[in-house]
Design an enzyme around this catalytic site. Structure first.
Site, mmCIF file in Angstrom:
data_model
loop_
_atom_site.group_PDB
_atom_site.id
_atom_site.type_symbol
_atom_site.label_atom_id
_atom_site.label_comp_id
_atom_site.label_asym_id
_atom_site.label_seq_id
_atom_site.Cartn_x
_atom_site.Cartn_y
_atom_site.Cartn_z
ATOM 1 C CE LYS A 24 36.890 44.839 11.032
ATOM 2 N NZ LYS A 24 35.772 43.914 10.729
ATOM 3 C CG ASN A 25 35.309 43.302 14.871
ATOM 4 O OD1 ASN A 25 35.176 43.432 13.662
ATOM 5 N ND2 ASN A 25 36.233 42.519 15.397
ATOM 6 N NE ARG A 94 33.097 39.634 10.067
ATOM 7 C CZ ARG A 94 33.999 39.636 11.030
ATOM 8 N NH1 ARG A 94 33.726 39.151 12.206
ATOM 9 N NH2 ARG A 94 35.192 40.129 10.808
ATOM 10 C CG ASP A 118 38.863 40.262 6.546
ATOM 11 O OD1 ASP A 118 38.697 40.971 5.545
ATOM 12 O OD2 ASP A 118 39.240 40.701 7.638
ATOM 13 C CG ASP A 306 40.375 39.669 14.858
ATOM 14 O OD1 ASP A 306 40.432 39.655 13.628
ATOM 15 O OD2 ASP A 306 39.334 39.441 15.487
ATOM 16 C CB VAL A 328 38.601 31.512 16.760
ATOM 17 C CG1 VAL A 328 37.294 32.279 16.552
ATOM 18 C CG2 VAL A 328 39.001 31.561 18.238
#
Length: 438
Positions: A24-25, A94, A118, A306, A328
């Site tokens: 996804k990123n 984002r 998120d 994550d 983070v």
């Protein structure tokens, strides 16, 4: 008004094979980078996730042509570029902030609404804004968004105070067509960042990845369309490995190279998991049970932030007291109350546990957790606050006694490739139902 919920009945160990697609990123950043090319770009092995649809709508609103098929995305500049991302996209994800640099190159100005994603902590736009100002852009930040203009960006020397993935990506996509050379120190070097740099290089960019988090970019006059194959999503790969372990089963994950999972694999092995690693798949099983561990998240190549949400559920099924220290994002543990309702014995703290003091030392951020295992989990009715929390609640429900109702499942589908079908294929009893919104 009704919403879709998932009903989950635990059905014993999860076993089988899962193929993960591009992350996804990664996919959304490649879609933004493709704006810069003259001619068509194609992104292969794209996941079927909500994030792709949101980013595609945004690009189309800017005058970019986007075509999506089951495994690939084609992107090309349209005849007219609209440099303003519509306010309707405020807070959805984002990605808009990453469009500033590309839009300045294409149109000389840009407006993007404020970032979303998120609710895991502040995602300051300061690093992005300061970098663009240093490259010669005039930038104004308001309550509604960020407006920028520049005839042409200029290369410069930049140093990030923290290796931010998003800011590194903004600088990459702004510097590739800037005039002269940009030297970036303190860059993020996550696999997804390197993958983006390689894609830009295919488009004709001149990029050097140097030691010590240093990236050198020589601006070029133009970029062309290019084709690339996305590597498998390392978040998803780890999540499914954890799903097998949590339920006493074994999941074989295909499509994610071992080098993207190095730290995760070693962490699981330390907890007593037996790892089977080949060129085709990675699998994990724990016939003798799992041991507690202390883990600190960090920027790459450390333990990925994550990964800690599925790890937290895994800790509840490991013998003893485990410690997690999140360094983070300051608000990453917002999902803990949902897991506590399912019987997970987790306490959160505002001090640094399980590692040296981090940048959230002496703040009120609850960023450390102590987890007691083995916890007896129970089914519950829970609402999911974000993507990773959603997946973790599925894992807890799979190991619990009794039926669970999960609300807010659209979060999971925004970030994971067809998770409902994947879990069903592993033997989980999961069904979709309509329920009144709470």
């Amino acid at each position: 008004m009704n919403e879709e919920v998932w009903l989950i009945e635990p059905s014993g160990p999860l076993r089988g094979d899962v193929e993960v697609r591009g992350s996804k990123n990664g996919v959304s950043k490649h879609m933004v980078a493709a704006m810069l090319g003259i001619g068509e770009s194609t992104i292969h092995n794209a996941p079927d996730v909500g994030e792709v649809g949101i980013t595609a709508q945004m690009l189309r609103a800017l005058g970019i042509n986007v075509e999506i098929t089951p495994r690939e995305i084609s992107i090309a500049q349209g005849p007219q570029i609209n440099p303003h991302v519509p306010a309707a996209f405020t807070g959805l994800n984002r990605i808009p902030i990453l469009m500033l640099g590309p839009l300045l190159h294409l149109a000389g100005e840009a407006f993007v609404p404020l970032v979303g994603g998120d609710p895991i902590g502040r995602r300051p736009v300061d690093f992005h804004v300061e970098a663009l100002r240093a490259m010669g852009a005039e930038v104004e930040v308001s309550d509604t968004g960020v407006y920028a203009k520049a005839k042409r960006l200029r290369g410069t020397r930049l140093e990030l105070p923290y290796p931010s993935v998003g800011a590194t990506e903004t600088i990459l996509m702004s510097a590739v067509l800037a005039e002269g050379k940009t030297v970036l120190k303190g860059a993020a070097m996550e696999p997804e960042v390197v993958e983006l740099a390689l894609f830009l290089q295919r488009m004709g960019a001149r990029i050097e990845l140097s030691p010590d988090r240093r990236i050198v970019i020589e601006g070029v006059e133009r970029l062309r369309g290019a084709s690339t194959w996305l590597n498998g999503d390392r978040i998803e790969a780890f999540s499914y490995l954890a799903a097998g372990l949590i339920t006493g089963g074994e999941v074989r994950v295909h499509g994610c190279p071992q080098d993207r999972l190095v730290t995760a694999i070693t962490t699981l092995a330390r907890m007593g998991a037996e790892m089977d690693i080949t060129d085709d798949y990675v699998s994990a099983s724990a016939p003798d049970g799992l041991r507690a561990a202390a883990v600190q998240t960090d920027t790459h190549p450390g333990f990925m932030t994550d990964w800690q949400t599925p790890l937290m559920v895994l800790f509840t099924q490991a013998q003893g007291m485990s410690v997690l220290h999140e360094t983070v994002f300051e608000n990453r543990l917002v999902y803990v109350p949902a897991l506590q309702r399912m019987g997970c014995e987790i306490e959160v703290f505002d001090v640094c546990l399980g590692g040296p003091a981090c940048r959230y030392h002496d703040t009120n951020a609850k960023h450390s957790a102590v987890v007691r295992g083995v916890s007896k989990l129970r089914g519950a009715d829970v609402t999911l606050p974000d993507i990773r929390a959603g997946f973790s609640a599925v894992l807890a429900a799979a190991a619990a006694e009794g039926t669970s109702t999960l609300r807010g499942v659209h979060h999971i589908e925004r970030g994971y490739h067809r998770p409902f079908e994947q879990f069903a294929s592993l033997g989980l009893k999961v069904s979709r139902e309509e329920a009144p919104q709470e």
